[in-house]
Write an enzyme that holds these catalytic residues in place. Structure first.
Site, short mmCIF file in Angstrom:
data_model
loop_
_atom_site.label_atom_id
_atom_site.label_comp_id
_atom_site.label_asym_id
_atom_site.label_seq_id
_atom_site.Cartn_x
_atom_site.Cartn_y
_atom_site.Cartn_z
CG ASP A 41 -1.97 -1.01 1.26
OD1 ASP A 41 -1.98 -1.88 0.38
OD2 ASP A 41 -2.84 -0.94 2.15
CG HIS A 117 2.65 -8.84 -0.16
ND1 HIS A 117 2.01 -9.98 0.29
CD2 HIS A 117 2.28 -7.85 0.71
CE1 HIS A 117 1.30 -9.69 1.38
NE2 HIS A 117 1.45 -8.41 1.65
CB SER A 228 9.83 2.61 4.82
OG SER A 228 11.18 2.78 4.51
#
Length: 259
Positions: A41, A117, A228
């Protein structure tokens, strides 16, 4: 909280555990139609072709590709040899004639889901860990400090996918030197002592495992402890197209681009 695998807020012992919460599988369906998906996201800061071995961290502010990734590993270790023996660092990464090098920068704000991911089907052959600063990577700071991403602690995973070179870099941020890669138990980030410009290399290609670590699109790869940035740098044919707009919000599993 309705997206979280565990909805009860009292289950999380601290803020760090909450930020790293797992989601229900159906909360982020993985796009099957496009070859590269968003690994997390976040917000799209920049994307496009890499020109002159320089990459934009935000519009108009660049950093050196070689400073960011570090020197190329020896040609003997590469799954593909470079397409041409040229001094350009960009050309050292491109392994197939007619291909281009692309990049995409995704900023994770503190409120975003903090696991990341695999963005495609690929094989990870090498990890390079740069200890470094932990400056904020929000877009305002990225506009102000040139080569911000090259100063901060980061973990560079490199390997190959069906079109050649592929890399995913997790960049630390304010108080977020703690970067975890699930399959890499030897990685220890957030060390208080380090030499500026130093880095540690680790190869996943061994005599017992000549391929490296295979990753499937959408597979759990790692996590941050707060907020981050993830930077993808990869090789693809000239007709690769991003399905993005700079500044847009994106979720893990949504399309980044395809051929």
């Amino acid at each position: 909280m309705k997206e979280a695998a565990v909805e009860d807020l009292h289950h999380y012992r601290n803020l760090s555990e909450f930020f790293r919460r797992k989601l229900k599988p159906q909360a982020r369906p993985v796009c099957c139609l496009h070859s590269v998906i968003s690994p997390s996201d976040g917000k799209i800061l920049n994307f496009g072709q890499v020109k002159n071995s320089e990459v934009e961290q935000v519009k108009g502010v660049t950093y050196s590709l070689e400073s960011f990734l570090g020197p190329r590993t020896s040609v003997e270790d590469l799954p593909f040899p470079p397409a041409a023996s040229c001094s350009s660092f960009r050309n050292q990464l491109v392994t197939q004639e007619g291909n281009e090098l692309y990049h995409c920068v995704i900023y994770l704000a503190p409120g975003d889901y903090h696991c990341f991911h695999s963005p495609t089907d690929w094989t990870v052959s090498h990890r390079r860990h740069f200890p470094g600063s932990l400056m904020s990577v929000n877009p305002g700071m990225a506009r102000w400090i040139k080569e911000l991403f090259c100063h901060n602690e980061r973990v560079v995973l490199t390997g190959d996918w069906k079109h050649g070179f592929f890399s995913l870099t997790a960049v630390g941020a304010t108080n977020v030197g703690s970067i975890r890669i699930y399959f890499d138990r030897d990685l220890h980030t957030n060390s208080p002592r380090y030499s500026k410009g130093s880095y540690n290399d680790f190869s996943f290609v061994t005599h017992a495992n000549k391929e490296g670590i295979p990753m499937r699109k959408g597979e759990h790869l790692g996590e941050f402890n707060l907020g981050s940035t993830i930077v993808l740098i990869f090789e693809a044919p000239k007709d690769f197209n991003f399905k993005l707009k700079a500044g847009q919000k994106i979720r893990f599993g949504e399309a980044l681009g395809s051929l």
